[in-house]
Motif scaffolding. Structure first.
Motif, mmCIF file in Angstrom:
data_model
loop_
_atom_site.group_PDB
_atom_site.id
_atom_site.type_symbol
_atom_site.label_atom_id
_atom_site.label_comp_id
_atom_site.label_asym_id
_atom_site.label_seq_id
_atom_site.Cartn_x
_atom_site.Cartn_y
_atom_site.Cartn_z
ATOM 1 N N LEU A 41 0.770 -1.106 0.148
ATOM 2 C CA LEU A 41 -0.796 -0.057 -0.327
ATOM 3 C C LEU A 41 0.628 0.952 0.043
ATOM 4 C CD1 LEU A 41 -2.617 -0.461 2.851
ATOM 5 C CD2 LEU A 41 -2.864 -0.345 0.372
ATOM 6 N N SER A 45 -2.018 5.755 1.496
ATOM 7 C CA SER A 45 -3.337 4.472 1.743
ATOM 8 C C SER A 45 -3.248 3.948 2.979
ATOM 9 C CB SER A 45 -3.324 3.776 0.786
ATOM 10 O OG SER A 45 -3.043 4.919 -0.198
ATOM 11 N N LYS A 70 -9.599 -7.330 -4.635
ATOM 12 C CA LYS A 70 -9.027 -6.590 -3.287
ATOM 13 C C LYS A 70 -10.205 -5.344 -2.759
ATOM 14 C CE LYS A 70 -4.563 -7.032 -4.993
ATOM 15 N NZ LYS A 70 -5.283 -7.150 -6.092
ATOM 16 N N THR A 71 -10.931 -4.970 -2.063
ATOM 17 C CA THR A 71 -11.543 -3.920 -1.535
ATOM 18 C C THR A 71 -11.371 -2.862 -0.790
ATOM 19 O OG1 THR A 71 -13.436 -5.859 -1.972
ATOM 20 C CG2 THR A 71 -14.064 -3.785 -0.905
ATOM 21 N N TYR A 72 -11.356 -2.340 -1.295
ATOM 22 C CA TYR A 72 -11.644 -0.579 -0.599
ATOM 23 C C TYR A 72 -12.195 0.505 -0.610
ATOM 24 C CZ TYR A 72 -6.814 -1.472 -2.492
ATOM 25 O OH TYR A 72 -5.433 -2.432 -3.330
ATOM 26 N N THR A 133 -13.852 -2.597 -6.004
ATOM 27 C CA THR A 133 -13.272 -3.522 -5.808
ATOM 28 C C THR A 133 -12.810 -4.220 -6.511
ATOM 29 O OG1 THR A 133 -14.841 -4.502 -3.656
ATOM 30 C CG2 THR A 133 -13.413 -6.629 -5.449
ATOM 31 N N ARG A 158 -7.642 -0.031 1.880
ATOM 32 C CA ARG A 158 -8.188 -1.503 2.298
ATOM 33 C C ARG A 158 -9.002 -2.187 3.268
ATOM 34 N NH1 ARG A 158 -3.742 -3.823 -1.027
ATOM 35 N NH2 ARG A 158 -2.435 -3.657 0.070
ATOM 36 N N ILE A 161 -8.386 -8.399 0.967
ATOM 37 C CA ILE A 161 -8.339 -9.191 -0.113
ATOM 38 C C ILE A 161 -8.441 -9.863 0.373
ATOM 39 C CG2 ILE A 161 -5.786 -9.524 -1.082
ATOM 40 C CD1 ILE A 161 -4.184 -7.438 0.941
#
Length: 183
Positions: A41, A45, A70-72, A133, A158, A161
């Protein structure tokens, strides 16, 4: 071993820094010996960083061929339009080529810890939160994607994962994901 770590804002995803003055690194968080970051990251971030001592597992987590989602949570400047969200869903053209399609939606402001320093606030410019994502991991990809559709990123966290989630880890805290993490 697989460690889930909540990387604070301003911390580098490495254990040493040769710059002067040195910047905060992972070495300041009493992480287990022998682990290294599986992915990264940016220093600006926050959120979930996985660390492991298993090279094959690190490869499965980070290689785009494995398409690990990967979700943010992304705070953006502006009020996203349906067209902007559709462009993110379809994939965005960046200087290094088109991105894969993303899953994206508007969310209410998530229950996050305060950031130090705080995100700048402007009364005349709205902001919004997205859950985004992706299945790739290019350099600063989420920030470049949102900027490409006219929504500069203000804060990027984030939260997942693959099946690994940040959950309630406070910034700077970590947990062992246990032996089931080697699936």
């Amino acid at each position: 071993m697989l460690i889930a770590f909540n990387k604070p804002f301003g911390v580098l995803c490495q254990f040493t820094d040769r710059s002067q003055p040195p910047r905060p690194t992972l070495a300041g968080f009493a992480l287990p010996a022998g682990v290294y970051a599986a992915g990264r990251l940016d220093h600006d971030s926050e959120g979930l960083l996985l660390l492991t001592d298993d090279g094959a597992l690190a490869h499965r987590l980070t290689d785009p061929a494995h398409k690990q989602p990967k979700t943010y949570w992304v705070q953006v400047e502006g009020a996203p339009t349906l067209d902007q969200l559709a462009r993110l869903r379809d994939g965005v053209e960046l200087k290094d080529g088109p991105t894969r399609p993303a899953r994206v939606g508007l969310i209410p402001p998530p229950p996050l810890w305060p950031r130090d320093p705080p995100v700048r606030f402007r009364k005349t410019v709205p902001d919004a939160w997205l859950a985004l994502t992706i299945t790739e991991g290019r350099n600063r990809q989420v920030r470049r994607m949102t900027a490409a559709v006219g929504l500069p990123t203000l804060r990027l966290v984030r939260i997942a994962i693959g099946t690994h989630r940040l959950d309630r880890l406070a910034p700077g805290q970590w947990r062992d994901e246990g032996p089931s993490a080697r699936q």
